[in-house]
Design a protein around this motif. Structure first.
Motif, PDB file in Angstrom:
ATOM      1  N   UNK A   1      47.452  36.120  40.808  1.00 51.19           N
ATOM      2  CA  UNK A   1      46.101  35.627  40.616  1.00 51.19           C
ATOM      3  C   UNK A   1      45.588  36.044  39.237  1.00 51.19           C
ATOM      4  N   UNK A   2      44.704  35.250  38.704  1.00 53.61           N
ATOM      5  CA  UNK A   2      44.242  35.511  37.345  1.00 53.61           C
ATOM      6  C   UNK A   2      43.276  36.666  37.283  1.00 53.61           C
ATOM      7  N   UNK A   3      43.194  37.297  36.110  1.00 50.18           N
ATOM      8  CA  UNK A   3      42.230  38.349  35.893  1.00 50.18           C
ATOM      9  C   UNK A   3      40.945  37.717  35.413  1.00 50.18           C
ATOM     10  N   UNK A   4      39.791  38.374  35.660  1.00 44.11           N
ATOM     11  CA  UNK A   4      38.503  37.823  35.282  1.00 44.11           C
ATOM     12  C   UNK A   4      37.880  38.649  34.179  1.00 44.11           C
ATOM     13  N   UNK A   5      36.758  38.132  33.636  1.00 45.63           N
ATOM     14  CA  UNK A   5      36.088  38.825  32.542  1.00 45.63           C
ATOM     15  C   UNK A   5      35.656  40.207  32.992  1.00 45.63           C
ATOM     16  N   UNK A   6      35.779  41.138  32.084  1.00 46.73           N
ATOM     17  CA  UNK A   6      35.407  42.511  32.411  1.00 46.73           C
ATOM     18  C   UNK A   6      36.403  43.189  33.298  1.00 46.73           C
ATOM     19  N   UNK A   7      37.599  42.640  33.383  1.00 47.93           N
ATOM     20  CA  UNK A   7      38.613  43.171  34.288  1.00 47.93           C
ATOM     21  C   UNK A   7      39.404  44.294  33.683  1.00 47.93           C
ATOM     22  N   UNK A   8      40.677  44.316  34.032  1.00 46.40           N
ATOM     23  CA  UNK A   8      41.545  45.408  33.633  1.00 46.40           C
ATOM     24  C   UNK A   8      41.861  45.329  32.139  1.00 46.40           C
ATOM     25  N   UNK A 143      55.192  34.311  26.223  1.00 46.82           N
ATOM     26  CA  UNK A 143      54.018  34.733  26.969  1.00 46.82           C
ATOM     27  C   UNK A 143      53.724  33.744  28.089  1.00 46.82           C
ATOM     28  N   UNK A 144      53.413  34.271  29.255  1.00 48.62           N
ATOM     29  CA  UNK A 144      53.034  33.448  30.390  1.00 48.62           C
ATOM     30  C   UNK A 144      51.567  33.667  30.750  1.00 48.62           C
ATOM     31  N   UNK A 145      50.777  34.096  29.789  1.00 52.85           N
ATOM     32  CA  UNK A 145      49.387  34.449  30.056  1.00 52.85           C
ATOM     33  C   UNK A 145      48.597  33.265  30.595  1.00 52.85           C
ATOM     34  N   UNK A 146      48.933  32.056  30.163  1.00 53.72           N
ATOM     35  CA  UNK A 146      48.189  30.890  30.623  1.00 53.72           C
ATOM     36  C   UNK A 146      48.612  30.365  31.979  1.00 53.72           C
ATOM     37  N   UNK A 147      49.663  30.934  32.543  1.00 55.90           N
ATOM     38  CA  UNK A 147      50.188  30.389  33.786  1.00 55.90           C
ATOM     39  C   UNK A 147      49.291  30.648  34.992  1.00 55.90           C
ATOM     40  N   UNK A 148      48.391  31.596  34.892  1.00 59.42           N
ATOM     41  CA  UNK A 148      47.428  31.786  35.977  1.00 59.42           C
ATOM     42  C   UNK A 148      46.501  30.574  36.061  1.00 59.42           C
ATOM     43  N   UNK A 149      46.153  30.010  34.897  1.00 65.13           N
ATOM     44  CA  UNK A 149      45.319  28.811  34.872  1.00 65.13           C
ATOM     45  C   UNK A 149      46.104  27.598  35.382  1.00 65.13           C
ATOM     46  N   UNK A 184      51.958  28.490  43.855  1.00 60.10           N
ATOM     47  CA  UNK A 184      52.308  29.883  44.151  1.00 60.10           C
ATOM     48  C   UNK A 184      53.513  30.340  43.330  1.00 60.10           C
ATOM     49  N   UNK A 185      54.458  29.436  43.071  1.00 57.36           N
ATOM     50  CA  UNK A 185      55.599  29.798  42.221  1.00 57.36           C
ATOM     51  C   UNK A 185      55.113  30.116  40.811  1.00 57.36           C
ATOM     52  N   UNK A 186      54.242  29.266  40.285  1.00 56.95           N
ATOM     53  CA  UNK A 186      53.693  29.493  38.943  1.00 56.95           C
ATOM     54  C   UNK A 186      52.881  30.784  38.910  1.00 56.95           C
ATOM     55  N   UNK A 187      52.116  31.037  39.970  1.00 55.80           N
ATOM     56  CA  UNK A 187      51.348  32.282  40.043  1.00 55.80           C
ATOM     57  C   UNK A 187      52.281  33.485  40.082  1.00 55.80           C
ATOM     58  N   UNK A 194      52.908  39.749  34.141  1.00 55.36           N
ATOM     59  CA  UNK A 194      51.866  40.763  34.007  1.00 55.36           C
ATOM     60  C   UNK A 194      52.424  42.162  34.235  1.00 55.36           C
ATOM     61  N   UNK A 195      53.392  42.280  35.138  1.00 56.66           N
ATOM     62  CA  UNK A 195      54.056  43.567  35.355  1.00 56.66           C
ATOM     63  C   UNK A 195      54.850  43.946  34.111  1.00 56.66           C
ATOM     64  N   UNK A 196      55.579  42.975  33.578  1.00 59.47           N
ATOM     65  CA  UNK A 196      56.374  43.233  32.374  1.00 59.47           C
ATOM     66  C   UNK A 196      55.505  43.718  31.219  1.00 59.47           C
ATOM     67  N   UNK A 197      54.317  43.129  31.124  1.00 59.51           N
ATOM     68  CA  UNK A 197      53.406  43.467  30.024  1.00 59.51           C
ATOM     69  C   UNK A 197      52.513  44.664  30.327  1.00 59.51           C
ATOM     70  N   UNK A 198      52.546  45.147  31.550  1.00 63.31           N
ATOM     71  CA  UNK A 198      51.710  46.283  31.925  1.00 63.31           C
ATOM     72  C   UNK A 198      50.233  45.968  31.876  1.00 63.31           C
TER      73      UNK A 198
END
Length: 233
Positions: A1-8, A143-149, A184-187, A194-198
């Motif tokens: 699931x994607x992270x939101x503003x003000x998140x981690x 980078x797969x940062x956009x894959x949550x979207x 769900x596969x894309x997520x 995200x684990x790889x990138x910490x």
């Protein structure tokens, strides 16, 4: 699931490193295993009548899934962020119930003799998909940062196509199911990246992987049950 503003914050003191990957995998696997056992147990109880009533309707089914799984994730995520154990546990419990009811309902249409084998085969297939995703993510620098979207877009697309299928062509409901599965596969790709990138802490990472893996699992389970039913005839 994607992270939101003000998140981690990436690489914060709670972020995951390679040393925590084993712990994340262990926690995620434990949550998945618990959910699978819950599915099997619930499939023998009267609660499946509730599941059949809910999931016989596309709109009710989507709403029930969104409230339980989506709502449970939201609560658990907030609990982890705030360090509120009770909120995190409540969120995970709600998600377990949502996935458990969905899986138990699917299992209830199969003969008791096929239920355990169906879960076992689904677990193997889901494990192979997860392993393939992990290998692909860890063997590339992209980078797969956009894959949550992208996952969110597939979920929304699935709802739209399914709604159209209810009123126009029932076959589109099947297409909607495929879009949900791909979502769900894309997520899962995003969560592994995200684990790889910490990007997140151990608990949040385990939660994200659990949600994605179970989403893949319940779809695989439906297909396995249909195949076993055909072979059992």
């Amino acid at each position: 699931m994607s992270d939101s503003a003000g998140g981690y914050r990436r690489h914060s003191e709670t972020s995951t490193g390679t040393g925590n990957v084993g712990r994340i995998a262990g926690l995620g696997t434990a949550l998945v295993a618990l959910n699978v056992l819950l599915m099997l147990a619930l499939s023998y109880t009267p609660v499946v009548s509730v599941g059949r009533a809910l999931f016989s309707s596309f709109f009710l089914g989507v709403a029930a899934f969104a409230v339980s799984v989506g709502g449970g994730y939201w609560l658990a995520d907030r609990g982890i962020r705030r360090g509120t154990t009770s909120l995190a546990v409540a969120g995970v419990a709600l998600t377990q119930v949502g996935y458990g009811l969905f899986g138990a309902t699917a299992l209830s249409f199969a003969s008791p003799a096929l239920r355990a084998p169906a879960l076992g085969i689904s677990a193997v297939v889901t494990g192979l998909i997860t392993a393939l995703v992990t290998v692909v993510v860890y063997r590339t620098d992209r980078s797969f940062v956009g894959w949550s979207r992208y996952a969110g877009g597939l979920f929304i697309g699935g709802i739209a196509v399914g709604a159209l299928g209810v009123f126009v062509a029932p076959v589109l409901v099947v297409v909607a199911g495929l879009l949900f599965f791909l979502g769900f596969v894309v997520d899962l790709v995003y969560e592994i990246w995200a684990i790889r990138e910490g990007r997140y802490g151990t608990l949040r990472s385990a939660l994200g992987v659990y949600i994605a893996v179970m989403g893949v699992f319940v779809h695989v389970l439906q297909w396995v049950l249909r195949l076993l039913a055909v072979l059992d005839q």
